[in-house]
Design a protein around this motif. Structure first.
Motif: not given
Ligand code: ZN
Length: 242
Positions: A107-135
């Protein structure tokens, strides 16, 4: 732990690239997605495609409010961010589609705000698992941001970015990868618009980074000033074992 679910997702990863305009998110995003065969998820591209396809009166209805494509497009062209619910709606829809296709993501350029983060990060965590997410946070000084954006060009065919301020790159007329013409992005890279984008980046991205940390996602800081090859190798070192 739901073991069966975990096994299915264990080789699917998400790399989130953050950084000011011109930090090299696009370049690194392309390199990383090529390297790992992940889908290169570029929000700006998804928005631009949406704008291109949409008719004048098209809108998305979210929680009772209508978001018109034309109005969003105007914000976008001025260098301002589009309405966050509008952006996240399109982004989340695309993430779900890609997960169904068993795709890793850059992902490049998203999420880029707190709002987007709160919407997108939980979805990514749910689908992919937090251990598989690298920021990965690409850091460059404001001076470099301005200089690079002033000179940025992209290729007509694939939008490959040419960010380098070195002479060899400035003299290029065609994309080294596909031979299409290199062009300036209309509006987005004008110095005045860039200043707006830097200010917006700071105001809106710092709270996002704090939030991602609190969510237990690791933030990897990388100096984005050196050449793309050097930055890429530094990122790879942090992603060892992927
Ligand atoms: Zn190209």
């Amino acid at each position: 732990m739901k073991q069966s679910k975990k096994n299915k997702t264990q080789d699917l990863k998400v790399i989130i690239l953050l950084g000011s305009p011109g930090a090299g998110k696009g370049t690194q995003g392309i390199l990383l997605s090529d390297k790992f065969n992940f889908y290169y998820f570029e929000t700006s591209k998804i928005l631009e495609e949406g704008f291109k396809k949409a008719k004048k009166e098209d809108f998305i209805k979210i929680k009772g409010r209508k978001y018109y494509f034309l109005k969003e497009k105007k914000l976008w062209e001025k260098g301002l961010l589009c309405d966050p619910p509008f952006v996240t709606f399109l982004v989340k829809k695309k993430i779900r589609e890609l997960f169904k296709q068993r795709k890793g993501l850059v992902l490049s350029g998203s999420p880029r705000t707190l709002y987007e983060g709160k919407e997108i990060a939980p979805l990514l965590k749910k689908l992919y698992g937090p251990e598989n997410i690298f920021t990965i946070l690409l850091e460059i000084p404001p001076k470099v941001t301005l200089e690079r954006n002033k000179k940025r060009r992209i290729c007509q065919l694939m939008r490959h970015p040419i960010l380098s301020t070195k002479k060899e790159f400035l003299n290029l007329k065609y994309c080294p990868l596909d031979g299409s013409k290199l062009i300036k992005r209309k509006g987005l890279d004008d110095p005045e618009v860039i200043r707006v984008r830097i200010k917006e980046y700071k105001e809106r991205t710092y709270p996002l980074i704090d939030y991602l940390k609190k969510e237990g996602l690791k933030i990897i800081k990388i100096d984005g000033t050196p050449s793309p090859a050097v930055v890429f190798n530094k990122i790879l070192k942090h992603l060892k074992g992927l």
